[in-house]
Write an enzyme that holds these catalytic residues in place. Structure first.
Site, PDB file in Angstrom:
ATOM      1  N   ASP A 166      34.902  52.964   6.896  1.00  0.00           N
ATOM      2  CA  ASP A 166      35.031  54.335   7.402  1.00  0.00           C
ATOM      3  C   ASP A 166      34.283  55.251   6.439  1.00  0.00           C
ATOM      4  O   ASP A 166      33.316  54.821   5.812  1.00  0.00           O
ATOM      5  CB  ASP A 166      36.508  54.714   7.542  1.00  0.00           C
ATOM      6  CG  ASP A 166      36.743  55.746   8.652  1.00  0.00           C
ATOM      7  OD1 ASP A 166      36.016  56.751   8.677  1.00  0.00           O
ATOM      8  OD2 ASP A 166      37.652  55.554   9.481  1.00  0.00           O
ATOM      9  N   HIS A 203      30.831  55.159   6.943  1.00  0.00           N
ATOM     10  CA  HIS A 203      30.533  56.266   7.860  1.00  0.00           C
ATOM     11  C   HIS A 203      30.018  57.488   7.114  1.00  0.00           C
ATOM     12  O   HIS A 203      30.183  58.618   7.580  1.00  0.00           O
ATOM     13  CB  HIS A 203      31.774  56.622   8.677  1.00  0.00           C
ATOM     14  CG  HIS A 203      32.212  55.545   9.621  1.00  0.00           C
ATOM     15  ND1 HIS A 203      33.223  55.708  10.537  1.00  0.00           N
ATOM     16  CD2 HIS A 203      31.769  54.277   9.803  1.00  0.00           C
ATOM     17  CE1 HIS A 203      33.397  54.589  11.235  1.00  0.00           C
ATOM     18  NE2 HIS A 203      32.521  53.701  10.792  1.00  0.00           N
TER      19      HIS A 203
END
Length: 531
Positions: free
Chosen positions: A338, A361
């Site tokens: 993430d 991310h």
């Protein structure tokens, strides 16, 4: 024979000679005084000239009232080195972070005092065989270390300690405790250890001057949790495979109820309500959820830390900040499933530099304003970052219906390789299947992007701003993003209700940015404005 007349002449001659000597000495004194006065006056003029040329204030003495003091020799001015130049020959201008002040001395790495008392977990019954539960030994060692200021709790190298959920808490602990981690701490993988679900595994709470350091490893062994979860990042909607054959969420494996983990996944290492926190040297890997979290903390320093989990491990943020201010993160490598760094509401004065990110991310502010809440984020600097194989690069994401603001943000000198969406502002973020359209939004203003360079695989820029609260004062300069065709549909830059300035030509051209300011903009109530 000496006559009276000759004696009289000799006396007159001596008096004349003495008069000449006195007159000569007086003349030299006057000249010397005049010379010292001129030198003082000249030195003051030179100092003022130097002050104006260097634009640095200096303290001047009142030379007219100090003629009797000798002037001090003026130091030689230091020669300024020529500014460095980039690959294209243009000078590299170092832009200071907006409103960022130099880190206070309290953000410097903390070192244990010489002769500090040490508490080794082995002396409190820990086995370190990786199978026996050493939780009680850790609790006992902490209870003793907690009573001694500047003490050190030792987790020795070459041992593996199985430790269940544990909280190292104050507020009655002494200050400046060092947690020396050189061995490995592993989490239990049986569901019984986690009861119905906990938000954290290892927690430090309400402490002052806590340092976690060493060459050790914290291993959350999160794969048993990942198998029953899937990613929830809404910006996956912007990424469309060429053949449309990639499933958005792969099927969940069939597992027995005996090893089914609770739905609430723990953060590996959490700090809450603490001040003067330092984390350095350690590795945190395979967390069930977030690896390292700071909540309601002040003065945080993270450096030379390694975070590692697979790129497809769901919701495993590297470093998560919430309601935390005065933060410095540098010289750190983050690989996760993430956001490498997630900056949430209540954060201010955050400075991130010299960080490697990927997979993951990217570095994100948000998501903010969920469930119509108020979010305030300000004075954020992210610079000198390398990203490889990440979903997004630098991103701001907010929910519809929220209030508050994000302002004073600088993203500078970001090097990207095979990043799907390098630059993103998404004020329509929604990780549900459906979200209701709302007019209110967390305002985004004063965001600067400079020297963002590298390759992208889907879309270079995605600015999706609110109709009622458009993004304002978005500054772009030195943007050079080149396409790299992989397995995704590729798109041109996209802007909606985004206002600002193009300070240099960009690659590709970002013609969708609206120059200037919007004719009308939404207004928050006094209650909804961030102080």
């Amino acid at each position: 024979m000496i006559t009276r007349e000759s004696l009289r002449l000799r006396s007159i001659t001596i008096m004349i000679l003495m008069a000449i000597l006195v007159w000569s000495a007086t003349l030299e004194t006057c000249i010397a005084r005049r010379g010292r006065h001129w030198r003082h006056h000249h030195t003051s003029s030179s100092s003022l000239s130097d002050s104006l040329s260097s634009k640095k204030p200096k303290t001047h003495e009142n030379n007219h009232n100090n003629h009797s003091h000798k002037s001090k020799p003026k130091p030689k001015p230091k020669l300024k080195s020529p500014p460095p130049k980039s690959d294209d020959g243009s000078p590299i201008v170092s832009h200071p972070p907006p409103q960022v002040q130099p880190p206070p001395p309290s953000l410097l790495p903390l070192q244990p005092l010489e002769g500090s008392q040490e508490f080794n977990v082995l002396d409190f019954g820990a086995t370190g065989d990786g199978m026996s539960d050493d939780t009680e030994a850790f609790e006992a060692a902490w209870a003793s270390a907690c009573k001694v200021e500047a003490s050190t709790m030792i987790i020795p190298a070459e041992y593996i300690f199985l430790v269940g959920p544990i909280s190292f808490s104050g507020p009655y602990c002494q200050a400046n405790i060092v947690f020396q981690l050189d061995g490995m701490i592993v989490a239990p993988t049986d569901s019984e250890s986690w009861e119905r679900g906990l938000l954290w595994w290892i927690e430090f709470t309400k402490l002052s001057g806590i340092t976690i350091q060493g060459n050790g490893v914290i291993d959350g062994r999160g794969s048993v949790w990942w198998e029953q979860d899937h990613p929830t990042d809404d910006d996956f909607k912007l990424i469309i495979p060429l053949n449309n054959s990639v499933q958005e969420h792969p099927p969940m494996p069939i597992r027995s109820k005996l090893d089914w983990m609770p739905s609430i996944k723990p953060t590996a290492l959490r700090f809450y309500g603490s001040m003067d926190v330092t984390v350095t040297g350690i590795t945190i890997q395979n967390s069930p959820q977030c690896h390292l979290k700071f909540d309601n903390c002040v003065q945080v320093l993270v450096h030379d830390v390694n975070v590692s989990s697979p790129g497809d491990s769901p919701n495993t943020d590297g470093i998560h900040l919430q309601n935390t201010r005065d933060v410095m993160i540098h010289t750190t490598t983050l690989a996760c499933g993430d956001d490498c760094i997630s900056i949430q509401t209540g954060c201010s004065n955050v400075y991130v530099h010299n960080v490697n990110c990927g997979p993951g991310h990217g570095i994100s502010i948000g998501s903010l304003g969920k469930d119509s809440t108020k979010a305030c984020v300000s004075n954020i600097t992210v610079r000198d970052v390398v990203m490889h194989n990440t979903m997004t690069g630098v991103r701001i994401k907010t929910w519809q219906g929220g209030v508050g603001s994000v302002k004073g943000v600088l993203f500078s000198n970001i090097q990207l390789t095979e990043v799907q969406l390098p630059i993103v502002i998404d004020q329509f973020y929604c990780d549900h299947s459906r979200c209701r359209n709302q007019s209110s939004a967390v305002a985004v203003e004063g965001v600067t992007y400079e020297k963002i360079r590298g390759t992208y695989t889907v879309k270079p820029v995605h600015f999706a701003c609110s109709d009622s609260f458009p993004c304002v004062d978005v500054q772009l300069s030195g943007i050079e993003l080149k396409p790299m065709q992989l397995q995704y549909h590729m798109y041109d830059p996209f802007c909606w209700k985004t206002f600002g300035e193009l300070n240099t030509p960009t690659v590709p051209p970002i013609d969708c940015l609206q120059i200037g300011k919007p004719a009308r903009n939404g207004v928050h109530s006094d209650h909804d404005i961030c102080s």
